[in-house]
Design an enzyme around this catalytic site. Structure first.
Site, short mmCIF file in Angstrom:
data_model
loop_
_atom_site.label_atom_id
_atom_site.label_comp_id
_atom_site.label_asym_id
_atom_site.label_seq_id
_atom_site.Cartn_x
_atom_site.Cartn_y
_atom_site.Cartn_z
N HIS A 1 0.86 -1.19 0.00
CA HIS A 1 0.00 0.00 0.00
C HIS A 1 0.89 1.24 0.00
O HIS A 1 1.98 1.22 0.60
CB HIS A 1 -0.88 0.01 1.26
CG HIS A 1 -2.05 0.92 1.13
ND1 HIS A 1 -1.97 2.26 1.39
CD2 HIS A 1 -3.32 0.67 0.75
CE1 HIS A 1 -3.15 2.81 1.17
NE2 HIS A 1 -3.99 1.88 0.77
N ASP B 1 -7.98 -5.29 -0.33
CA ASP B 1 -8.45 -6.09 -1.47
C ASP B 1 -8.14 -7.56 -1.34
O ASP B 1 -8.61 -8.37 -2.11
CB ASP B 1 -7.80 -5.56 -2.76
CG ASP B 1 -8.25 -4.14 -3.03
OD1 ASP B 1 -7.41 -3.23 -2.96
OD2 ASP B 1 -9.46 -3.95 -3.22
C1 SDX Z 1 -6.07 0.26 -2.92
O1 SDX Z 1 -4.40 4.74 -1.85
C2 SDX Z 1 -5.33 4.09 -1.29
O2 SDX Z 1 -5.78 4.40 -0.21
C3 SDX Z 1 -5.83 2.91 -2.09
C4 SDX Z 1 -6.86 2.05 -1.39
C5 SDX Z 1 -8.14 2.79 -1.15
O3 SDX Z 1 -8.91 2.37 -0.27
O4 SDX Z 1 -8.44 3.74 -1.92
O5 SDX Z 1 -6.37 1.57 -0.15
C6 SDX Z 1 -7.25 0.84 -2.25
O6 SDX Z 1 -5.77 0.66 -4.00
C7 SDX Z 1 -5.22 -0.75 -2.17
C8 SDX Z 1 -3.98 -1.20 -2.99
C9 SDX Z 1 -4.45 -2.28 -3.96
N1 SDX Z 1 -3.33 -2.60 -4.92
C10 SDX Z 1 -2.77 -3.81 -4.92
O7 SDX Z 1 -2.99 -4.69 -4.07
C11 SDX Z 1 -1.82 -4.01 -6.07
C12 SDX Z 1 -0.50 -4.61 -5.55
N2 SDX Z 1 0.14 -3.55 -4.77
C13 SDX Z 1 1.15 -2.76 -5.47
O8 SDX Z 1 0.88 -2.50 -6.81
C14 SDX Z 1 1.64 -1.60 -4.63
O9 SDX Z 1 1.81 -2.06 -3.36
C15 SDX Z 1 0.83 -0.32 -4.58
C16 SDX Z 1 0.50 0.22 -5.93
C17 SDX Z 1 -0.45 -0.53 -3.81
C18 SDX Z 1 1.69 0.69 -3.86
O10 SDX Z 1 2.77 0.93 -4.74
P1 SDX Z 1 4.05 1.71 -4.22
O11 SDX Z 1 3.65 2.99 -3.60
O12 SDX Z 1 5.08 1.74 -5.28
O13 SDX Z 1 4.51 0.76 -3.08
P2 SDX Z 1 5.79 0.97 -2.25
O14 SDX Z 1 6.50 2.24 -2.63
O15 SDX Z 1 5.40 0.80 -0.83
O16 SDX Z 1 6.71 -0.25 -2.74
C19 SDX Z 1 7.84 -0.50 -2.01
C20 SDX Z 1 8.55 -1.61 -2.76
C21 SDX Z 1 8.78 -1.32 -4.24
O17 SDX Z 1 9.97 -2.01 -4.56
P3 SDX Z 1 11.37 -1.12 -4.63
O18 SDX Z 1 11.20 -0.13 -5.77
O19 SDX Z 1 11.52 -0.47 -3.27
O20 SDX Z 1 12.43 -2.16 -4.94
O21 SDX Z 1 7.78 -2.81 -2.72
C22 SDX Z 1 7.48 -3.24 -4.04
C23 SDX Z 1 7.67 -2.03 -4.95
O22 SDX Z 1 8.06 -2.46 -6.25
N3 SDX Z 1 6.10 -3.69 -4.01
C24 SDX Z 1 5.70 -4.92 -4.31
C25 SDX Z 1 4.31 -4.91 -4.12
N4 SDX Z 1 3.92 -3.70 -3.71
C26 SDX Z 1 5.02 -2.94 -3.66
N5 SDX Z 1 6.35 -6.02 -4.73
C27 SDX Z 1 5.61 -7.13 -4.95
N6 SDX Z 1 4.27 -7.21 -4.78
C28 SDX Z 1 3.60 -6.11 -4.37
N7 SDX Z 1 2.28 -6.19 -4.19
#
Ligand code: SDX
Length: 430
Positions: free
Chosen positions: A306, A363
């Site tokens: 998140h 989710d």
């Molecule tokens: C919702 O914003 C909100 O409030 C949204 C929401 C709402 O109620 O409106 O809460 C609803 O959208 C929840 C999120 C649902 N999405 C998913 O479950 C999709 C999978 N999650 C990822 O796509 C991701 O976690 C995000 C998009 C949710 C967040 O992306 P960020 O901001 O890039 O995450 P981060 O900066 O915390 O990531 C840190 C690291 C990164 O790697 P590095 O660049 O540091 O090497 O963790 C990695 C990311 O690549 N990473 C993941 C991951 N999520 C983040 N790696 C593998 N699997 C994942 N799910």
């Protein structure tokens, strides 16, 4: 507290003092609205460290896994409130009195039907259109049917548009589902609860009597509560930006639906269930965990991570309990739940996920509950949008109620070509 300032040293031995603003909870913010006068802008793609507005609706502490709606913890709202009670709270800022609640529910029930011409609007879609494409199109089209509530500067127009959207979203969502399976649309039945009416419009057929299962009804209402609002997420920020131009409320909510559809946002519940089905069995989980870690692989563990929560998403905790309740009550033995539970266990122990604070989000479990209720995966994000409509409306209203709000217009760091002269066709390379 004495006026706090932040001092910014600028290139050329220049500097500027910027006011620091404090909210009632959460981080202080540095007000950079005057920074432009120095000839500098800030640069923050994805708004990782940028507050776009002041708001009193929802507070999230990502580190502690806290979510408050108008000060009330989501854990209490999810177990003690109901969705329409929460709608009143989000929009007006206080829990309704007994009389206010009765009046609010009655007004919502007065608007559950849609204009009969809307039925023909659906006829233009292919039957295999994704329900989200229909929801997006139909919601935007509402401004063609409800032209008496489009003036965003008229408080009464805003009020009626808000009620129409909250009331009609379940009806339209169910129509998207019925259309996609070739069944007749079902009119709302106002003797039912908000969640019960939605289930009735989704699952009843003219040829049989339909009885709402109270366990499913409660789970549905809880899913609505848990998805209702979440501060300045991508889709809410989209609605605010659309609303800042004075666009009509139906167009703003359609913009929010479009933004929510993305798999990184509200589309994650559908993507999460598709992922669990692709994993299929517990023994294949390690293969997918490795793919999620691989920077060269676009695969993400859907339902994990998140932008704000670096702790358990408090909604996921409530959703997890509800998931077990519903599957136990409905005696559903879903092997995907076994995969989900094992995936959660492994991910919460795995160094990569622990170090990056990637916890299950809202989710992760909602899809399993909706699947158990009999809702197809393609409808998951539609239900998220149905629920989030009140959050979008609350923020849209809060923005319009704030005196002196301006059209949103971010700046940019330009990295394109510097000025150059046009080359006529005759002088161009062959
Ligand atoms: C919702 O914003 C909100 O409030 C949204 C929401 C709402 O109620 O409106 O809460 C609803 O959208 C929840 C999120 C649902 N999405 C998913 O479950 C999709 C999978 N999650 C990822 O796509 C991701 O976690 C995000 C998009 C949710 C967040 O992306 P960020 O901001 O890039 O995450 P981060 O900066 O915390 O990531 C840190 C690291 C990164 O790697 P590095 O660049 O540091 O090497 O963790 C990695 C990311 O690549 N990473 C993941 C991951 N999520 C983040 N790696 C593998 N699997 C994942 N799910």
């Amino acid at each position: 507290m004495a006026d706090m300032k932040a001092k910014l040293e600028l290139p050329g031995n220049d500097s500027i003092e910027l006011p620091v603003k404090q909210g009632s909870l959460g981080q202080d913010v540095i007000d950079i609205s005057k920074l432009g006068s120095t000839g500098h802008f800030t640069y923050d793609p994805g708004f990782l460290a940028t507050a776009s507005c002041e708001s009193a609706i929802t507070f999230i502490d990502g580190g502690k896994g806290i979510l408050l709606h108008r000060g009330y913890p989501i854990e209490q709202l999810a177990t003690e409130s109901d969705y329409l009670d929460l709608c009143f709270l989000l929009i007006y800022g206080e829990l309704p009195t007994k009389t206010q609640y009765k009046e609010f529910v009655a007004t919502v029930k007065n608007h559950t039907m849609v204009h009969e011409q809307l039925v023909h609007f659906f006829r233009g879609f292919r039957r295999d259109a994704h329900p989200m494409s229909m929801l997006c199109g139909v919601t935007g089209a509402l401004s063609a049917f409800y032209q008496d509530s489009l003036d965003v500067h008229d408080k009464q127009h805003r009020r009626i548009a808000a009620f129409r959207l909250i009331s009609k979203m379940p009806t339209i969502a169910a129509m998207c589902y019925k259309y996609s399976i070739g069944q007749p649309f079902v009119y709302p039945q106002n003797s039912l609860s908000y969640a019960g009416n939605f289930l009735h419009m989704m699952f009843s057929v003219p040829s049989e009597e339909y009885k709402v299962n109270p366990i499913v009804e409660k789970a549905m209402d809880r899913i609505f509560i848990l998805h209702a609002d979440h501060e300045q997420n991508a889709s809410t920020s989209t609605v605010r930006l659309a609303g800042s131009s004075g666009a009509n409320p139906f167009a703003c909510i359609a913009a929010g639906i479009a933004s929510l559809w993305g798999p990184a946002h509200g589309g994650a519940n559908e993507a999460c269930l598709n992922m669990l089905e692709e994993i299929g069995t517990v023994d294949r989980i390690p293969e997918f965990i490795e793919r999620a870690k691989d920077k060269d692989d676009p695969f993400r563990l859907m339902g994990f991570g998140h932008r704000v929560y670096k702790n358990f998403d408090p909604r996921a905790k409530v959703m997890r309990e509800t998931c077990h309740e519903v599957l136990d009550e409905l005696k559903v033995n879903d092997p995907l739940l076994d995969v989900a539970m094992e995936l959660e266990r492994i991910a919460l122990e795995d160094e990569y996920f622990v170090s990056k604070k990637l916890y299950p989000n809202v989710d992760f479990y909602s899809g399993l509950i909706m699947k158990a209720i009999g809702i197809p995966t393609s409808m998951f994000t539609v239900i998220f949008a149905l629920s989030r409509t009140v959050g979008w409306i609350a923020h849209w209203k809060e923005m319009l109620d704030q005196p002196g709000h301006k059209i949103g217009r971010p700046r940019q760091l330009y990295t394109g070509k510097t000025e150059r002269d046009f080359i006529s066709h005759a002088d161009r390379q062959p």
